[in-house]
Scaffold this motif. Structure first.
Motif, PDB file in Angstrom:
ATOM      1  N   LEU A  60       0.839  -1.201   0.000  1.00  0.00           N
ATOM      2  CA  LEU A  60       0.000   0.000   0.000  1.00  0.00           C
ATOM      3  C   LEU A  60       0.872   1.249   0.000  1.00  0.00           C
ATOM      4  O   LEU A  60       0.663   2.165  -0.800  1.00  0.00           O
ATOM      5  N   LEU A  63       2.420   1.729  -3.385  1.00  0.00           N
ATOM      6  CA  LEU A  63       1.462   2.209  -4.390  1.00  0.00           C
ATOM      7  C   LEU A  63       1.153   3.686  -4.161  1.00  0.00           C
ATOM      8  O   LEU A  63       0.990   4.455  -5.124  1.00  0.00           O
ATOM      9  N   ILE A  64       1.081   4.110  -2.885  1.00  0.00           N
ATOM     10  CA  ILE A  64       0.886   5.534  -2.592  1.00  0.00           C
ATOM     11  C   ILE A  64       2.108   6.319  -3.077  1.00  0.00           C
ATOM     12  O   ILE A  64       1.976   7.397  -3.670  1.00  0.00           O
ATOM     13  N   GLN A  67       1.735   6.743  -6.725  1.00  0.00           N
ATOM     14  CA  GLN A  67       0.678   7.716  -7.028  1.00  0.00           C
ATOM     15  C   GLN A  67       1.198   9.140  -6.851  1.00  0.00           C
ATOM     16  O   GLN A  67       0.830  10.049  -7.597  1.00  0.00           O
ATOM     17  N   ARG A  68       2.083   9.343  -5.862  1.00  0.00           N
ATOM     18  CA  ARG A  68       2.593  10.691  -5.594  1.00  0.00           C
ATOM     19  C   ARG A  68       3.718  11.093  -6.543  1.00  0.00           C
ATOM     20  O   ARG A  68       4.107  12.256  -6.582  1.00  0.00           O
TER      21      ARG A  68
ATOM     22  N   GLN B  56      -7.661   0.664   6.576  1.00  0.00           N
ATOM     23  CA  GLN B  56      -6.423   0.264   5.899  1.00  0.00           C
ATOM     24  C   GLN B  56      -6.497  -1.170   5.375  1.00  0.00           C
ATOM     25  O   GLN B  56      -5.932  -1.475   4.325  1.00  0.00           O
ATOM     26  N   ALA B  59      -7.570  -0.938   1.974  1.00  0.00           N
ATOM     27  CA  ALA B  59      -7.074   0.201   1.198  1.00  0.00           C
ATOM     28  C   ALA B  59      -6.267  -0.222  -0.025  1.00  0.00           C
ATOM     29  O   ALA B  59      -6.392   0.380  -1.091  1.00  0.00           O
ATOM     30  N   LEU B  60      -5.443  -1.269   0.115  1.00  0.00           N
ATOM     31  CA  LEU B  60      -4.632  -1.685  -1.033  1.00  0.00           C
ATOM     32  C   LEU B  60      -5.537  -2.168  -2.166  1.00  0.00           C
ATOM     33  O   LEU B  60      -5.388  -1.756  -3.312  1.00  0.00           O
ATOM     34  N   LEU B  63      -7.217   0.774  -3.799  1.00  0.00           N
ATOM     35  CA  LEU B  63      -6.306   1.546  -4.645  1.00  0.00           C
ATOM     36  C   LEU B  63      -6.024   0.794  -5.948  1.00  0.00           C
ATOM     37  O   LEU B  63      -5.925   1.407  -7.019  1.00  0.00           O
ATOM     38  N   ILE B  64      -5.931  -0.534  -5.864  1.00  0.00           N
ATOM     39  CA  ILE B  64      -5.753  -1.324  -7.088  1.00  0.00           C
ATOM     40  C   ILE B  64      -7.017  -1.195  -7.959  1.00  0.00           C
ATOM     41  O   ILE B  64      -6.931  -1.038  -9.179  1.00  0.00           O
ATOM     42  N   GLN B  67      -6.791   2.036  -9.706  1.00  0.00           N
ATOM     43  CA  GLN B  67      -5.769   1.987 -10.761  1.00  0.00           C
ATOM     44  C   GLN B  67      -6.308   1.282 -11.997  1.00  0.00           C
ATOM     45  O   GLN B  67      -5.985   1.659 -13.123  1.00  0.00           O
ATOM     46  N   ARG B  68      -7.159   0.272 -11.796  1.00  0.00           N
ATOM     47  CA  ARG B  68      -7.696  -0.490 -12.928  1.00  0.00           C
ATOM     48  C   ARG B  68      -8.868   0.221 -13.602  1.00  0.00           C
ATOM     49  O   ARG B  68      -9.283  -0.187 -14.691  1.00  0.00           O
ATOM     50  N   VAL B  78      -3.785  10.162  -1.987  1.00  0.00           N
ATOM     51  CA  VAL B  78      -4.066   9.171  -0.948  1.00  0.00           C
ATOM     52  C   VAL B  78      -3.308   9.612   0.298  1.00  0.00           C
ATOM     53  O   VAL B  78      -2.124   9.941   0.212  1.00  0.00           O
ATOM     54  N   THR B  79      -3.961   9.625   1.458  1.00  0.00           N
ATOM     55  CA  THR B  79      -3.259  10.032   2.672  1.00  0.00           C
ATOM     56  C   THR B  79      -2.392   8.887   3.174  1.00  0.00           C
ATOM     57  O   THR B  79      -2.611   7.720   2.827  1.00  0.00           O
ATOM     58  N   ASP B  80      -1.397   9.232   3.986  1.00  0.00           N
ATOM     59  CA  ASP B  80      -0.639   8.177   4.663  1.00  0.00           C
ATOM     60  C   ASP B  80      -1.607   7.396   5.542  1.00  0.00           C
ATOM     61  O   ASP B  80      -2.447   7.988   6.225  1.00  0.00           O
ATOM     62  N   PRO B  81      -1.503   6.053   5.535  1.00  0.00           N
ATOM     63  CA  PRO B  81      -2.415   5.255   6.355  1.00  0.00           C
ATOM     64  C   PRO B  81      -2.430   5.738   7.801  1.00  0.00           C
ATOM     65  O   PRO B  81      -1.380   5.943   8.411  1.00  0.00           O
ATOM     66  N   VAL B 125      -7.690   5.367   5.920  1.00  0.00           N
ATOM     67  CA  VAL B 125      -6.928   5.944   4.810  1.00  0.00           C
ATOM     68  C   VAL B 125      -7.895   6.785   3.980  1.00  0.00           C
ATOM     69  O   VAL B 125      -9.007   6.339   3.668  1.00  0.00           O
TER      70      VAL B 125
END
Lengths: 276, 276
Positions: A60, A63-64, A67-68, B56, B59-60, B63-64, B67-68, B78-81, B125
């Motif tokens: 995770l 991937l963040i 993204q950044r 969290q 979250a992965l 986010l995937i 992305q898809r 995306v914020t830090d977890p 997140v």
């Protein structure tokens, strides 16, 4: 199938045997261990991708990080956690479908095998990251010559003093590739590469290398150095070496990447993943 | 500071009071609880973003999923977890800096508070997802009128029969917004929105609604319906309602989103995040 008859039945094939084969055909030969060489120039017109495989525990954050930092780390596909299967840009198996890998343990290179079946674990996640071959074809197509191809060198790669935007344990400077572009073709080179954000996109810097902490004579990786003519402008693009360098520096206990130059060949034509 | 004197000292402000204020100034007023209304039309020229906050643990995968499915789910930040702080597109606190939120527990809406301080947990997140306001401004700037603004309605939103590419537990149909575009402006509308991949980008479909399982008279959300003239083409864009619908359907036990129309206002000018 007629095309495949070009390939000898015997073990290894030569690069010439692979000419004109589709990505799927090449991956099939790679999977059988019959081609363990580099992928530059193979399946022309199709996008290739850098590979980074990491434990899910850090996936995770990684991937963040990508993204950044989309210029150096454009994500092409992420596998389902635990699965080595590519499903979007090809139907393929990351354990076998690249010609050669680099396996790192505790930040040290421990193996460069031609498949990673024995290293695969149920907690790994595969990241495919865009590669500059796509935009280089587009530059050539626009009549913009590439010096490293003309001189048969590896494109020059530098570590800048520009920090990436960090994410968790992932932090470090941006790595860039440099191509000398003739002044009168500079604008066109920026336009052409802007169409390919999935493969690093527009340049991150144009001109004076010292502004990003680069000395053109000192590559940080064992890559080519180019004499600049009076009408040459150094143009810098984000490089897929960035996420690898950052992941290595983060001291993750286990990581697998493609071996330099031995990339994953996707089924996507570069033009098909262009932004417009 | 002179601008801020326009804002009354007292509790609530009106939308007119917010006119001409910067994103930072508006977020500060929102943080104090003095504006809990919608954000459409505020801080013109600046990108706004949809919000989804998830545990969290998922979250992965989420986010995937994004992305898809970049057209309906363009990730802006995306914020830090564990952290509610936005650091890239603004310096802001997701717990307080949106005017109103929707809090879901076990798939049911349980609260619509004006801050989520009491709901924040160390395992959350935050995902900011691009919003169509940015490309709508660009369409207007190109002389392409927007019917829902002319008729003072909410843009029509439909659930299609086009499946998103699934990722883990996240799966479901794509949600789209539809804008009638005059035939002679169709090409320009596609060009203009293609520049904004971070805010849904180019259309996902143009023309016959039945090809994507849409009946124009039946919106799936309580949104506007538009009469199409002979020279009107229905044009469909990926909609930020998609990740919300998909997350809700996935029966995640806890989720917070912005309340519809009450978005996060970033410090980034829309033009600054355009692809080119």
């Amino acid at each position: 199938m007629t095309v495949l008859t070009k390939v000898p039945e015997a073990a290894q094939v030569t690069k010439a045997d692979l000419e004109g084969l589709s990505p799927k055909e090449i991956r099939s030969i790679v999977r059988e261990g019959r081609w363990t060489g580099g992928t530059e120039g193979l399946a022309r017109g199709y996008a290739q991708a850098n590979l980074i495989i990491l434990p899910q525990e850090v996936a995770l954050e990684f991937l963040i990080f990508c993204q950044r930092n989309p210029k150096p780390c454009p994500i092409v596909e992420v596998t389902d956690p635990g699965s080595p299967m590519v499903t979007q840009v090809a139907n393929a198996d990351l354990r076998t479908d690249l010609p050669r890998y680099s396996v790192y343990k505790d930040g040290k290179l421990i193996d460069q095998p031609s498949n990673i079946v024995k290293y695969w674990r149920d907690d790994l996640v595969g990241f495919l990251i865009g590669c500059s071959y796509s935009f280089e074809e587009a530059l050539l197509g626009a009549g913009i010559p590439l010096r490293h191809q003309e001189e048969d060198k590896i494109v020059s790669v530098y570590t800048t003093d520009v920090p990436c935007v960090p994410a968790g344990r992932f932090a470090g400077p941006m790595v860039v590739s440099m191509r000398p572009i003739k002044n009168h073709q500079l604008v066109r080179a920026i336009q052409v590469t802007s169409r390919f954000p999935a493969t690093h996109g527009a340049p991150v810097h144009v001109g004076d290398p010292s502004l990003i902490g680069v000395d053109l004579n000192k590559t940080d990786f064992d890559t080519g150095v180019f004499e600049l003519g009076e009408d040459d402008v150094p143009v810098f693009w984000g490089c897929g070496g960035t996420p690898q360098a950052v992941a290595l520096a983060s001291k993750i206990d286990f990581m697998i990447t493609h071996k330099v130059g031995h990339l994953f060949i996707t089924d996507k034509r570069s033009e098909a993943i262009a932004a417009l």
